[in-house]
Design an enzyme around this catalytic site. Structure first.
Site, short mmCIF file in Angstrom:
data_model
loop_
_atom_site.label_atom_id
_atom_site.label_comp_id
_atom_site.label_asym_id
_atom_site.label_seq_id
_atom_site.Cartn_x
_atom_site.Cartn_y
_atom_site.Cartn_z
N SER A 250 20.72 46.18 52.37
CA SER A 250 20.38 44.77 52.18
C SER A 250 18.92 44.63 51.74
CB SER A 250 20.67 43.99 53.47
OG SER A 250 20.59 42.60 53.25
N ASP A 344 31.07 41.73 49.18
CA ASP A 344 29.78 41.36 49.75
C ASP A 344 29.52 39.89 49.45
OD1 ASP A 344 27.15 41.04 50.53
OD2 ASP A 344 26.37 42.71 49.35
N HIS A 378 29.33 42.98 53.44
CA HIS A 378 27.90 43.28 53.29
C HIS A 378 27.41 44.33 54.28
CE1 HIS A 378 23.78 42.55 52.07
NE2 HIS A 378 23.42 42.33 53.32
#
Length: 437
Positions: A250, A344, A378
């Protein structure tokens, strides 16, 4: 109230007595293991064809309960083996799923994500087998799932400005070195780094804001801080050179892309659902500034009341005027691995990975390895962490969905964890090790 308490206590004791007298045995092996190791669960002593429910529970460090249910029917000999016995409809998972009790766990609070903040203390898993439909307890077992392998040491790092935890595998020789960077949550999370050290890597979990004397907010980050961390690893006697590896997820993935693009001494970079644009805060390095990419709040959607889908809000960094946020990854001189969850919902990781390939190709650089996982979201974590469907996004300031379907997401976690290790081992162990003065 006293009578009700005594009644409940009596029922519990009777259930335990029945379980002890039933002859049913629930065996979980190993009794202690690392969190990313497979699960072996077997039951004996049931009646042929008997219907039972397996309940799995874990209480996190904040007191939140995660749990799953598996429904089963005993075989002709009164046995169950999760590696061979299919879970029936009506539970948290179906089919032959040996690790289903782990990856299918869900929190009571739908906005809770399973984290491990103290890697020195294992998670305690509780398994209980119940008769259907009465719910009577037949057997129970427990398992410890930890994060530090035998002989791994954890050293708090307070060197210059660098703050984090260094994990070293056992043994006298130097090890391939890795810096691991987490996302926007802040503080210090080192469960991935500790697991990587258990696989033979000298791993630094690097904090970069909201930890000890570091800045409290993620604002105007300076890459010189990350450069100092790279130099710390390169100079450490337990780290094999001449370069190190990076692993980020991320916001952390975006940061390791910037590190690889601007800094020396990087041999390999593994990116898990990362952006090729600088996001949220400006990033400075010497006289260069990458501004945060803009966003279009009109593209926010709310598939669940009060919980947003932010996948499409960020502007395209390949288009003007947004290129001022684009990370110049074409300048990097390392090998790349991109892990991509195609569902995601934090941002479009598929687009970013494909754009990264194009940018590297335009600079004549080696094509990166890209692994796509359909229906993965994600938060691609180490194996058997339950899927985080939604939680508070600290950067956004409100709850968001993260995407992914539990089974497919779990498959992605198992496979990507192996691929990340193989990639780092291959790149870092092929290096010629210079002598360190």
């Amino acid at each position: 109230m006293p009578r009700l308490f005594l009644l409940q206590r009596t029922v519990t004791l009777l259930s335990l007595h029945r379980a002890m007298c039933s002859g049913v045995q629930l065996r979980v092996s190993p009794g202690r293991c690392l969190y990313d190791e497979s699960l072996r669960l077997q039951v004996s002593g049931l009646s042929p064809g008997q219907h039972v429910t397996l309940r799995t529970e874990l209480t996190d460090e904040g007191g939140e309960l995660f749990s799953s249910l598996g429904r089963y029917q005993a075989g002709s000999s009164g046995e169950l083996d999760l590696s061979q016995s299919p879970a029936l409809e009506g539970g948290s998972f179906t089919g032959i799923e040996p690790e289903g009790p782990l990856w299918a766990m869900e929190p009571r609070d739908p906005l809770r994500r399973l984290l491990k903040k103290d890697v020195l203390c294992p998670f305690q898993l509780r398994f209980s087998l119940h008769q259907e439909p009465s719910g009577a307890l037949l057997a129970s077992a427990a398992q410890e799932r930890g994060f530090m392998g035998e002989g791994v040491t954890r050293l708090p790092v307070r060197k210059g400005r660098v703050r984090g935890s260094l994990f070293l595998p056992p043994g006298p020789e130097p090890f391939p070195g890795v810096i691991e960077v987490q996302g926007t949550g802040g503080g210090l999370l080192d469960y991935k780094a500790s697991l990587l050290a258990s696989k033979g890597f000298a791993t630094l979990a690097l904090a970069y804001y909201n930890f000890e004397d570091l800045p409290k907010k993620m604002k105007d980050l300076r890459l010189e801080y990350f450069e100092e961390a790279v130099n710390y690893m390169l100079q450490h006697p337990k780290v094999k050179g001449p370069g190190i590896g990076l692993l980020g997820h991320s916001k952390g993935a975006e940061l390791v892309l910037s590190m690889a693009s601007f800094l020396k001494g990087i041999t390999a970079t593994a990116v898990v659902n990362g952006s090729i644009a600088n996001v949220v805060s400006a990033l400075h390095y010497k006289d260069i500034t990458l501004l945060p990419v803009g966003y279009d709040s009109s593209k926010l959607t709310f598939p669940v009341p009060g919980i947003a889908d932010i996948r499409d809000v960020y502007l395209n960094p390949l288009e003007e005027p947004n290129r001022q946020s684009l990370i110049p990854i074409g300048n990097a001189d390392c090998k790349f691995l991109f892990i991509v969850g195609e569902d995601d919902r934090n941002w479009n990781s598929t687009f970013y990975a494909q754009a990264a390939c194009k940018l590297l190709e335009e600079q004549g650089k080696e094509k990166p390895e890209v692994v796509y996982y359909a229906k993965a979201g994600h938060y691609i974590e180490p194996p058997y962490f339950p899927l985080c469907k939604a939680s508070m996004n600290k950067a956004a300031g409100f709850p968001v969905i993260w995407g992914g379907e539990p089974k497919a997401h779990s498959v992605a976690q198992v496979d990507s964890w192996q691929k990340i290790q193989a990639f780092l081992h291959k790149c870092l162990n092929q290096q010629s090790t210079p002598s360190k003065l």
